[in-house]
Design an enzyme around this catalytic site. Structure first.
Site, PDB file in Angstrom:
ATOM      1  CG  ASP A  47      -4.014  29.324  14.189  1.00 19.40           C
ATOM      2  OD1 ASP A  47      -3.040  29.311  14.948  1.00 19.40           O
ATOM      3  OD2 ASP A  47      -3.892  29.364  12.947  1.00 19.40           O
TER       4      ASP A  47
ATOM      5  NE  ARG B 263     -11.894  17.090   8.183  1.00 15.61           N
ATOM      6  CZ  ARG B 263     -11.691  18.393   8.319  1.00 15.61           C
ATOM      7  NH1 ARG B 263     -11.488  18.906   9.513  1.00 15.61           N
ATOM      8  NH2 ARG B 263     -11.665  19.190   7.269  1.00 15.61           N
TER       9      ARG B 263
ATOM     10  CG  PHE C  36      -0.514  22.191  10.691  1.00 17.70           C
ATOM     11  CD1 PHE C  36      -1.287  23.314  10.423  1.00 17.70           C
ATOM     12  CD2 PHE C  36      -0.985  20.952  10.283  1.00 17.70           C
ATOM     13  CE1 PHE C  36      -2.504  23.187   9.755  1.00 17.70           C
ATOM     14  CE2 PHE C  36      -2.198  20.818   9.620  1.00 17.70           C
ATOM     15  CZ  PHE C  36      -2.955  21.951   9.355  1.00 17.70           C
TER      16      PHE C  36
ATOM     17  CG  ASP D 220     -11.120  22.637  14.721  1.00 18.42           C
ATOM     18  OD1 ASP D 220     -11.353  23.854  14.888  1.00 18.42           O
ATOM     19  OD2 ASP D 220     -10.772  22.180  13.613  1.00 18.42           O
TER      20      ASP D 220
HETATM   21  P1  IMP Z   1      -8.329  30.968  12.970  1.00 18.94           P
HETATM   22  O1  IMP Z   1      -9.357  31.766  12.275  1.00 18.94           O
HETATM   23  O2  IMP Z   1      -6.940  31.347  12.551  1.00 18.94           O
HETATM   24  O3  IMP Z   1      -8.471  30.931  14.486  1.00 18.94           O
HETATM   25  O4  IMP Z   1      -8.453  29.521  12.388  1.00 18.94           O
HETATM   26  C1  IMP Z   1      -9.143  28.516  12.958  1.00 18.94           C
HETATM   27  C2  IMP Z   1      -9.252  27.347  12.002  1.00 18.94           C
HETATM   28  O5  IMP Z   1      -8.013  27.071  11.308  1.00 18.94           O
HETATM   29  C3  IMP Z   1      -9.554  26.106  12.792  1.00 18.94           C
HETATM   30  O6  IMP Z   1     -10.949  25.935  12.962  1.00 18.94           O
HETATM   31  C4  IMP Z   1      -8.924  25.022  11.959  1.00 18.94           C
HETATM   32  O7  IMP Z   1      -9.823  24.564  10.980  1.00 18.94           O
HETATM   33  C5  IMP Z   1      -7.752  25.682  11.277  1.00 18.94           C
HETATM   34  N1  IMP Z   1      -6.483  25.398  11.988  1.00 18.94           N
HETATM   35  C6  IMP Z   1      -5.746  26.250  12.728  1.00 18.94           C
HETATM   36  N2  IMP Z   1      -4.649  25.653  13.240  1.00 18.94           N
HETATM   37  C7  IMP Z   1      -4.686  24.370  12.805  1.00 18.94           C
HETATM   38  C8  IMP Z   1      -3.825  23.222  13.006  1.00 18.94           C
HETATM   39  O8  IMP Z   1      -2.799  23.243  13.694  1.00 18.94           O
HETATM   40  N3  IMP Z   1      -4.221  22.078  12.389  1.00 18.94           N
HETATM   41  C9  IMP Z   1      -5.360  21.971  11.641  1.00 18.94           C
HETATM   42  N4  IMP Z   1      -6.179  23.013  11.430  1.00 18.94           N
HETATM   43  C10 IMP Z   1      -5.854  24.196  12.001  1.00 18.94           C
HETATM   44 MG    MG Z   2     -12.189  24.386  11.916  1.00 19.13          MG
END
Ligand code: IMP
Ligand code: MG
Length: 179
Positions: free
Chosen positions: A102, A164, A151, A99
């Site tokens: 981040d 979702r 967010f 999805d």
């Molecule tokens: P990362 O490991 O920090 O890249 O996190 C990725 C995961 O964090 C994604 O697969 C999402 O499930 C969650 N995530 C990160 N940013 C958002 C957001 O803005 N809204 C909802 N979920 C998020």
């Molecule tokens: Mg995710």
């Protein structure tokens, strides 16, 4: 439900248009390959289902569910596999479908983990990218949209497991956090 959304960041039409473009690109790139799409649950499910319908190839899909340890606001980089793949991926052309990227810590772990299983190739497709928040040095091959550090919810993305099902990407209203 609309009261919980501060603003619509990417509307349904823009999402569908971009998904179609990505599908055309992926169809082109994987024409002579053995494509296995790996949907990362749960957030990747809406994007994956739209994307796969528009890819004109005999692809296969599988699912993985992962969770990060630590608080929801601070990604620790320690990832636990909650549901693993049903099949071996050795020799397959694997495309991870997520999805959002981040910090990139989840994908960094997933990439290392899947590479150890010896796929023929491994690429990453994300619906959304928040480049400002990146911590792990990872390469994303296909990106739907770059977004600012806000967010977001909808189109698979949740806040506390809800929203979702929104057909667009929205910014969560502050009053939801305080509910
Ligand atoms: P990362 O490991 O920090 O890249 O996190 C990725 C995961 O964090 C994604 O697969 C999402 O499930 C969650 N995530 C990160 N940013 C958002 C957001 O803005 N809204 C909802 N979920 C998020
Ligand atoms: Mg995710």
């Amino acid at each position: 439900m609309l009261d919980d959304v501060k603003k619509v960041l990417i509307d349904e039409g823009a999402l569908q248009k971009r998904v179609k473009e990505l599908a055309i690109q992926i169809t082109e790139d994987y024409r002579d390959k053995d494509l296995l799409m790996i949907c990362i649950l749960k957030g990747g499910v809406v994007f994956t289902s739209d994307l796969m319908k528009l890819i004109n190839l005999p692809l296969a899909i599988d699912f993985m569910a992962v969770s990060s340890y630590g608080s929801s606001t601070k990604s620790s980089g320690v990832v636990r596999i909650q549901k693993d793949l049903d099949q071996e991926i050795e020799g397959k052309d694997v495309l991870i479908v997520e999805d959002i990227v981040d910090t990139g810590l989840t994908l960094h772990y997933l990439i290392e983990n899947l590479l150890s299983r010896k796929p023929a190739s491994l690429k990453v497709c994300c619906c959304l990218d928040k480049p400002e928040r990146r911590v792990a040095d990872i390469h994303v091959d296909y990106v739907g949209f770059n977004i600012p550090d806000e967010f977001v919810i909808g189109y698979g993305l949740d806040f506390a497991e809800k929203y979702r099902n929104l057909p667009y990407i929205g910014v969560l209203s502050e009053n939801v956090y305080s509910k």
